[in-house]
Design an enzyme around this catalytic site. Structure first.
Site, PDB file in Angstrom:
ATOM      1  N   SER A  47       0.807  -1.219   0.000  1.00  0.00           N
ATOM      2  CA  SER A  47       0.000   0.000   0.000  1.00  0.00           C
ATOM      3  C   SER A  47       0.838   1.267   0.000  1.00  0.00           C
ATOM      4  CB  SER A  47      -0.929   0.009   1.217  1.00  0.00           C
ATOM      5  OG  SER A  47      -0.186  -0.108   2.419  1.00  0.00           O
ATOM      6  N   ASP A 192      -1.946   7.032  10.243  1.00  0.00           N
ATOM      7  CA  ASP A 192      -2.377   5.926  11.102  1.00  0.00           C
ATOM      8  C   ASP A 192      -1.181   5.206  11.714  1.00  0.00           C
ATOM      9  OD1 ASP A 192      -1.371   4.722   8.861  1.00  0.00           O
ATOM     10  OD2 ASP A 192      -3.112   3.431   8.490  1.00  0.00           O
ATOM     11  N   HIS A 195       0.795   4.217   7.374  1.00  0.00           N
ATOM     12  CA  HIS A 195       0.735   4.780   6.029  1.00  0.00           C
ATOM     13  C   HIS A 195       1.126   6.255   6.055  1.00  0.00           C
ATOM     14  CE1 HIS A 195      -2.049   1.288   5.821  1.00  0.00           C
ATOM     15  NE2 HIS A 195      -1.415   1.119   4.671  1.00  0.00           N
TER      16      HIS A 195
END
EC number: 3.1.1.47
Length: 231
Positions: A47, A192, A195
């Site tokens: 991600s 978070d 990320h």
């Protein structure tokens, strides 16, 4: 350690536990996207790669390099290996492949994750011998010190040592200092605590972009011999 003994270096598709087939759909889209593109740089990973594509700095720094983004959230090294073995490198001849994966290898030791990253580098070298590989170091994670943060640090040390002197692979520690003096990570850098925010992506991407330009210039005979970044 062989691939059979190391789950992090055994090519494995993601198990479709949610039942919507999104991971395989993304893989097929990446294979299709590569058929009519001529990228100088290909990014592949989890991600942290995928979300980079949504930031303005991607358009500023990497779009001019005709970069492709093959990031999928949640991927570990074994998933990237499967994708690379199943078509994502078949129709392109990039000059550089950027690899950023490993923080999602939960349950794997630092040594196993390192083995998975080394297997990715070897596979890219075999499938794309003209390309250089840039491995981005794993970032610290979690607001406070924790075992995963320490494991990522160990992976970085092992990968740096494994790639030292490699003629076609380079390790870049892209962490600009996300951990503060009190051991915490700010939500301004990692929203978070895993990320990156747009603010967090900026120094990472600029350091990477600088290295990519140096590598591209060197391959074109326009640059001085590359010196590996200092530890």
């Amino acid at each position: 350690m062989s691939g059979e003994e190391n789950p992090a270096s055994k090519p494995t598709p993601v198990q479709d536990v949610q039942g919507d087939g999104r991971w395989m759909s993304l893989h097929h889209r990446f294979v299709a996207d590569s058929k009519d593109k001529e990228p100088e740089v290909v990014f592949i990973g989890d991600s942290l790669v995928q979300l980079m594509h949504q930031c303005e700095i991607w358009r500023e720094l990497f779009s001019p390099l005709h970069a492709l983004n093959f990031g999928i959230g949640g991927d570990g090294t074994q998933h990237v290996l499967w994708r690379l073995e199943n078509g994502e490198l078949e129709h392109i001849r990039p000059k550089i492949v950027v690899v950023w994966v490993g923080t999602n290898n939960h349950g794997h030791t630092a040594e196993q994750v390192t083995g998975g990253i080394k297997a990715i580098v070897q596979l890219v070298n075999e499938r794309q011998p003209q390309a250089r590989v840039v491995v981005l170091g794993l970032l610290p994670r979690g607001q406070h010190p924790n075992p995963l943060r320490e494991k990522n640090r160990q992976v970085n040390e092992l990968v740096r040592a494994a790639l030292a002197g490699h003629p076609r692979a380079h390790f870049l520690d892209a962490d600009p200092g996300f951990v503060h003096s009190d051991g915490t990570i700010s939500h301004h850098d990692m929203y978070d605590y895993l990320h990156l925010s747009r603010l967090g992506y900026t120094p990472v991407c600029r350091a990477l972009h600088s290295l990519l330009l140096r590598l591209l210039a060197q391959d074109q005979g326009q640059g001085a011999p590359l010196l590996e970044p200092a530890p």
